[in-house]
Design an enzyme around this catalytic site. Structure first.
Site, PDB file in Angstrom:
ATOM      1  N   SER A  43      16.598  33.008  49.895  1.00 45.08           N
ATOM      2  CA  SER A  43      17.375  34.197  50.237  1.00 45.08           C
ATOM      3  C   SER A  43      18.242  33.894  51.452  1.00 45.08           C
ATOM      4  O   SER A  43      17.891  33.050  52.290  1.00 45.08           O
ATOM      5  CB  SER A  43      16.425  35.366  50.545  1.00 45.08           C
TER       6      SER A  43
ATOM      7  N   ARG B 121      49.017  35.269   9.303  1.00 46.68           N
ATOM      8  CA  ARG B 121      48.860  34.735  10.661  1.00 46.68           C
ATOM      9  C   ARG B 121      48.587  35.881  11.617  1.00 46.68           C
ATOM     10  O   ARG B 121      49.343  36.853  11.664  1.00 46.68           O
ATOM     11  CB  ARG B 121      50.127  33.987  11.095  1.00 46.68           C
TER      12      ARG B 121
END
Length: 442
Positions: free
Chosen positions: A270, A309
């Site tokens: 931490s 497409r």
């Protein structure tokens, strides 16, 4: 985006080094050179032309930055890439470069080539996880712990069978991913090999063989089932990996303390609390998996593409697809280390089994009492005794034997047996045996 700080740490660093812009350019080049070789073999390119193309372009330094800048005007990387490649070739060869192909052929095939080694790496990591899990299953087949439902203590299981469920989830996802095909893409402008007639399909099949990709039934410009299958298979692996990390992180809680991540210098520290040992590997796995889930949503929502497409749907696939593979590889690297070095604390498991004074055994006690007292009374008495054990801090068997309804009706030894967690494991041991057979493919 500051990717090096907020995205790349969740990814495999070796994969990042291999799967970059230069690698994409080389994959596009591999497609174009293979196409020229296939067409030369069919007499559509002059003899020796593909070899000369390779000689020139293998030595040519493509300007990756210029290709990237060109995407803004062409909409994909293939257009500026083809322009550069063609410009580098002698005039006599220019017209044979990218012959019969379209930009989507180049990009889709290049992405498949780019992902091929990533899928191999994922499979290797999943096999490594499987081996580590099997080791944990064997070591803890008899390690009794409490099973939890809705975040509460429920009934006893073994830690070995818990690991078996992690392993089976990962292996099911591995087998699913291993079955996914990476097809070549070659269809030309509108997907019908315009100008080539029946040769078009021959080119496509030969191109697949030369590149080591699968041959699709037809070009798949707007049939995105291959991408859907790949994306969801990656997501399945992410889900199985996240399940492992979620369970481990919950078991590492201070109040539970049944397992811990492998220790390493600075790992889990931490910024302000020196005593903490955070489950950082689990956090990295879950953070990566959540991003994969989000990417999968993009891929699934792009599955229906317009006409011959796609407009935007195809373009939206590229980053999520590659990012998912890189994120998943990073998550599995952490998962392999986690399973290989997981610290298991059987004494903490025994302590937690006794946290209710043995009250988790109320179900088998009720079964024992029911023939004599009836099901309703049996359930009430077993629950009341469990609460007494919890409040007074005494063994559940003691609380039961003190009940007037039990005295004279049940042998104290029978009560002792029915309140012993290790004697109420259901099919845990048999499940472990069955899982080991399945995992080994026996």
């Amino acid at each position: 985006m500051p990717a090096a700080l907020i995205q790349h740490p969740f990814m495999s660093q070796s994969a990042l080094a291999e799967c970059n812009a230069e690698a994409m350019v080389q994959a596009m080049l591999a497609f174009e050179l293979a196409l020229a070789e296939v067409q030369e073999a069919h007499g559509a390119v002059p003899e020796g032309a593909s070899r000369e193309m390779r000689h020139v372009l293998d030595a040519y330094a493509f300007d990756v930055d210029a290709i990237a800048a060109g995407v803004a005007s062409g909409g994909n990387a293939a257009i500026p890439f083809v322009k550069q490649g063609r410009a580098a070739l002698p005039n006599a060869l220019k017209r044979f470069f990218h012959q019969g192909a379209t930009s989507q052929d180049v990009v889709d095939s290049a992405l498949m080539l780019l992902l091929m080694p990533r899928l191999a790496a994922l499979d290797a990591l999943l096999l490594r996880c499987r081996a580590a899990a099997i080791g944990q299953m064997k070591a803890h087949g008899e390690t009794v712990m409490v099973g939890r439902t809705l975040m509460q203590q429920a009934l006893p299981i073994t830690f070995g069978v818990k690991v078996a469920h992690w392993a089976i989830g990962l292996e099911q996802a591995r087998r699913r991913l291993a079955g996914v095909e990476l097809p070549v893409q070659f269809g030309g402008a509108v997907g019908v090999h315009s100008g080539w007639d029946e040769l078009g399909l021959d080119f496509m099949d030969a191109l697949a063989e030369r590149l080591g990709l699968s041959a699709p039934v037809l070009p798949w410009h707007t049939d995105r089932q291959p991408i859907h299958a790949l994306g969801t298979a990656l997501d399945a692996v992410a889900g199985a990996t996240e399940k492992l990390a979620l369970d481990v992180s919950l078991l590492t809680q201070t109040e539970v303390g049944e397992v811990a991540e492998p220790s390493a210098p600075g790992m889990g520290e931490s910024s302000s609390m020196p005593h903490k040992r955070n489950p950082v590997r689990c956090a990295l796995i879950r953070g990566a998996a959540r991003q994969v889930h989000g990417n999968t949503t993009v891929l699934v929502n792009a599955a229906a593409q317009s006409l011959e497409r796609g407009l935007g749907e195809w373009h939206a696939e590229w980053a999520p697809l590659v990012d998912s593979a890189l994120l998943l590889e990073g998550a599995l690297e952490q998962a392999a280390v986690l399973l290989e070095g997981l610290e298991v604390y059987p004494e903490a498991m025994r302590r937690n089994l006794a946290a209710t004074g043995g009250g988790i055994m109320a179900e088998p006690v009720a079964k024992l009492l029911a023939p004599t007292l009836g099901p309703d009374a049996a359930k009430r008495i077993s629950a009341e005794a469990a609460e007494t054990a919890r409040l007074q801090g005494i063994p559940y068997a003691t609380a039961l034997n003190a009940r007037p309804e039990v005295q004279g009706r049940l042998d104290p030894e029978a009560v002792a047996r029915v309140t012993e967690p290790s004697l109420y494991l259901g099919s845990s041991r048999h499940q472990l045996t069955r899982a080991l057979v399945w995992l080994r493919g026996e």
